[in-house]
Design a protein around this motif. Structure first.
Motif, mmCIF file in Angstrom:
data_model
loop_
_atom_site.group_PDB
_atom_site.id
_atom_site.type_symbol
_atom_site.label_atom_id
_atom_site.label_comp_id
_atom_site.label_asym_id
_atom_site.label_seq_id
_atom_site.Cartn_x
_atom_site.Cartn_y
_atom_site.Cartn_z
ATOM 1 N N VAL A 1 23.628 -35.081 -111.918
ATOM 2 C CA VAL A 1 22.596 -34.246 -111.294
ATOM 3 C C VAL A 1 23.213 -32.945 -110.794
ATOM 4 O O VAL A 1 22.679 -31.850 -111.033
ATOM 5 C CB VAL A 1 21.899 -35.015 -110.143
ATOM 6 C CG1 VAL A 1 21.060 -34.080 -109.279
ATOM 7 C CG2 VAL A 1 21.045 -36.147 -110.701
ATOM 8 N N PHE A 2 24.357 -33.039 -110.125
ATOM 9 C CA PHE A 2 24.995 -31.826 -109.611
ATOM 10 C C PHE A 2 25.563 -30.953 -110.726
ATOM 11 O O PHE A 2 25.570 -29.730 -110.618
ATOM 12 C CB PHE A 2 26.052 -32.174 -108.558
ATOM 13 C CG PHE A 2 25.437 -32.419 -107.213
ATOM 14 C CD1 PHE A 2 25.193 -31.365 -106.343
ATOM 15 C CD2 PHE A 2 25.054 -33.698 -106.839
ATOM 16 C CE1 PHE A 2 24.593 -31.580 -105.108
ATOM 17 C CE2 PHE A 2 24.452 -33.922 -105.606
ATOM 18 C CZ PHE A 2 24.218 -32.861 -104.739
ATOM 19 N N LEU A 3 26.020 -31.586 -111.811
ATOM 20 C CA LEU A 3 26.462 -30.792 -112.966
ATOM 21 C C LEU A 3 25.292 -30.038 -113.587
ATOM 22 O O LEU A 3 25.460 -28.926 -114.083
ATOM 23 C CB LEU A 3 27.128 -31.690 -114.010
ATOM 24 C CG LEU A 3 28.520 -32.183 -113.661
ATOM 25 C CD1 LEU A 3 28.991 -33.207 -114.684
ATOM 26 C CD2 LEU A 3 29.498 -31.016 -113.579
ATOM 27 N N ALA A 4 24.113 -30.635 -113.562
ATOM 28 C CA ALA A 4 22.930 -29.957 -114.092
ATOM 29 C C ALA A 4 22.463 -28.848 -113.152
ATOM 30 O O ALA A 4 21.865 -27.855 -113.598
ATOM 31 C CB ALA A 4 21.808 -30.963 -114.315
ATOM 32 N N LEU A 5 22.737 -28.986 -111.863
ATOM 33 C CA LEU A 5 22.348 -27.955 -110.892
ATOM 34 C C LEU A 5 23.201 -26.697 -111.032
ATOM 35 O O LEU A 5 22.677 -25.581 -110.960
ATOM 36 C CB LEU A 5 22.490 -28.506 -109.466
ATOM 37 C CG LEU A 5 22.377 -27.476 -108.329
ATOM 38 C CD1 LEU A 5 20.934 -27.008 -108.199
ATOM 39 C CD2 LEU A 5 22.889 -28.045 -107.020
ATOM 40 N N TYR A 6 24.482 -26.858 -111.260
ATOM 41 C CA TYR A 6 25.411 -25.726 -111.200
ATOM 42 C C TYR A 6 25.018 -24.542 -112.088
ATOM 43 O O TYR A 6 25.001 -23.408 -111.609
ATOM 44 C CB TYR A 6 26.838 -26.195 -111.513
ATOM 45 C CG TYR A 6 27.847 -25.138 -111.185
ATOM 46 C CD1 TYR A 6 28.200 -24.893 -109.869
ATOM 47 C CD2 TYR A 6 28.416 -24.346 -112.177
ATOM 48 C CE1 TYR A 6 29.109 -23.910 -109.547
ATOM 49 C CE2 TYR A 6 29.327 -23.363 -111.867
ATOM 50 C CZ TYR A 6 29.671 -23.145 -110.548
ATOM 51 O OH TYR A 6 30.559 -22.159 -110.233
ATOM 52 N N PRO A 7 24.669 -24.740 -113.364
ATOM 53 C CA PRO A 7 24.328 -23.569 -114.184
ATOM 54 C C PRO A 7 23.028 -22.879 -113.759
ATOM 55 O O PRO A 7 22.785 -21.735 -114.122
ATOM 56 C CB PRO A 7 24.183 -24.119 -115.608
ATOM 57 C CG PRO A 7 24.488 -25.560 -115.570
ATOM 58 C CD PRO A 7 24.715 -25.958 -114.168
ATOM 59 N N ARG A 8 22.218 -23.552 -112.966
ATOM 60 C CA ARG A 8 20.931 -22.975 -112.547
ATOM 61 C C ARG A 8 21.013 -22.224 -111.221
ATOM 62 O O ARG A 8 20.002 -21.676 -110.757
ATOM 63 C CB ARG A 8 19.889 -24.084 -112.429
ATOM 64 C CG ARG A 8 19.641 -24.801 -113.740
ATOM 65 C CD ARG A 8 18.634 -25.880 -113.542
ATOM 66 N NE ARG A 8 18.400 -26.623 -114.761
ATOM 67 C CZ ARG A 8 17.618 -27.663 -114.846
ATOM 68 N NH1 ARG A 8 16.974 -28.087 -113.781
ATOM 69 N NH2 ARG A 8 17.453 -28.294 -115.984
ATOM 70 N N LEU A 9 22.168 -22.222 -110.595
ATOM 71 C CA LEU A 9 22.285 -21.618 -109.271
ATOM 72 C C LEU A 9 22.014 -20.119 -109.261
ATOM 73 O O LEU A 9 21.496 -19.592 -108.276
ATOM 74 C CB LEU A 9 23.674 -21.903 -108.684
ATOM 75 C CG LEU A 9 23.902 -23.341 -108.237
ATOM 76 C CD1 LEU A 9 25.339 -23.530 -107.795
ATOM 77 C CD2 LEU A 9 22.942 -23.730 -107.132
ATOM 78 N N ASP A 10 22.358 -19.406 -110.342
ATOM 79 C CA ASP A 10 22.141 -17.952 -110.369
ATOM 80 C C ASP A 10 20.657 -17.592 -110.335
ATOM 81 O O ASP A 10 20.293 -16.539 -109.828
ATOM 82 C CB ASP A 10 22.791 -17.345 -111.625
ATOM 83 C CG ASP A 10 24.305 -17.350 -111.537
ATOM 84 O OD1 ASP A 10 24.835 -17.349 -110.407
ATOM 85 O OD2 ASP A 10 24.953 -17.371 -112.601
ATOM 86 N N THR A 11 19.817 -18.451 -110.857
ATOM 87 C CA THR A 11 18.384 -18.156 -110.911
ATOM 88 C C THR A 11 17.591 -18.901 -109.843
ATOM 89 O O THR A 11 16.369 -18.819 -109.815
ATOM 90 C CB THR A 11 17.820 -18.542 -112.300
ATOM 91 O OG1 THR A 11 18.037 -19.917 -112.525
ATOM 92 C CG2 THR A 11 18.485 -17.717 -113.397
ATOM 93 N N LEU A 12 18.274 -19.643 -108.981
ATOM 94 C CA LEU A 12 17.619 -20.453 -107.961
ATOM 95 C C LEU A 12 17.098 -19.580 -106.832
ATOM 96 O O LEU A 12 17.767 -18.660 -106.365
ATOM 97 C CB LEU A 12 18.625 -21.470 -107.407
ATOM 98 C CG LEU A 12 18.101 -22.448 -106.371
ATOM 99 C CD1 LEU A 12 17.095 -23.396 -107.011
ATOM 100 C CD2 LEU A 12 19.246 -23.232 -105.773
ATOM 101 N N HIS A 13 15.889 -19.867 -106.378
ATOM 102 C CA HIS A 13 15.291 -19.166 -105.232
ATOM 103 C C HIS A 13 15.075 -20.165 -104.110
ATOM 104 O O HIS A 13 14.851 -21.344 -104.349
ATOM 105 C CB HIS A 13 13.935 -18.542 -105.619
ATOM 106 C CG HIS A 13 14.048 -17.530 -106.706
ATOM 107 N ND1 HIS A 13 14.632 -16.300 -106.527
ATOM 108 C CD2 HIS A 13 13.657 -17.573 -108.002
ATOM 109 C CE1 HIS A 13 14.592 -15.627 -107.654
ATOM 110 N NE2 HIS A 13 14.006 -16.383 -108.574
ATOM 111 N N GLY A 14 15.142 -19.704 -102.900
ATOM 112 C CA GLY A 14 14.858 -20.568 -101.751
ATOM 113 C C GLY A 14 16.086 -21.111 -101.068
ATOM 114 O O GLY A 14 15.965 -21.950 -100.178
ATOM 115 N N GLY A 15 17.274 -20.684 -101.483
ATOM 116 C CA GLY A 15 18.499 -21.112 -100.811
ATOM 117 C C GLY A 15 18.711 -22.608 -100.853
ATOM 118 O O GLY A 15 18.480 -23.265 -101.869
#
Length: 182
Positions: free
Chosen positions: A51-65
């Motif tokens: 789950v955390f590996l899937a989160l990492y590449p999406r951090l640049d486009t993540l909104h809401g902190g």
């Protein structure tokens, strides 16, 4: 209560993906793993890491902190849990092998050759003279040369060849009689 790293993230630059990832991992790894464990996933720790590996590449486009990371993490965790159950439905549960309950028994090649089958070697050799059995056992079963067999039996090489020829003839005759009587 937020831990100091999360407080640091809240006070620091909100656009640093590495800091957000670290804060999200420290804050939500335990709850994500607990969610997966409660939902019956076989290896919740490994799926949490996924789950955390899937989160990492999406951090640049993540909104809401941090709150946005939490929502995304649990969305990914839910999807992984659903994938787990779908995989489980497609693949049957492996059953342990128990020799006592296995009805698919077939004799081994050794059992067939040495007596468990209808033309077992032991049964065929049983009625032959001792010299015939000995020469066949040494030449055919032990795969010894004529010279080695002669030395073991204390006979000449010619005598061993003659014994082998006669023994094979007697064996063939016994096998034919046996097949004809069945």
């Amino acid at each position: 209560m937020l831990d100091p790293l999360v407080d640091e993230y809240v006070q620091a630059d909100h656009h640093d993906p590495a800091l957000l990832f670290t804060a999200a991992y420290n804050e939500f790894a335990g709850p994500v793993c607990g969610y997966l464990r409660a939902r019956g996933v076989d290896d919740p720790e490994a799926v949490t890491q996924d789950v955390f590996l899937a989160l990492y590449p999406r951090l640049d486009t993540l909104h809401g902190g941090l709150q946005g990371a939490k929502t995304l993490l649990f969305s990914i965790a839910h999807a992984r849990m659903v994938d787990h159950y779908r995989r489980r439905e497609r693949r049957p549960e492996p059953a342990p092998y128990e020799v006592e309950t296995d009805t698919r028994r077939a004799p081994s090649a050794e059992d067939q050759a040495f007596g468990a089958g209808s033309l077992g070697v032991t049964e065929l050799l049983h009625g032959l003279p001792d010299d015939y059995r000995e020469v066949l056992a040494l030449r055919v079963v032990a795969d010894l040369s004529v010279e080695e067999t002669a030395a073991i039996m204390g006979k000449s090489q010619g005598a061993v060849k003659q014994l082998q020829r006669r023994a094979l003839g007697a064996l063939k005759k016994r096998a034919l009689l046996r097949n004809g009587s069945e």
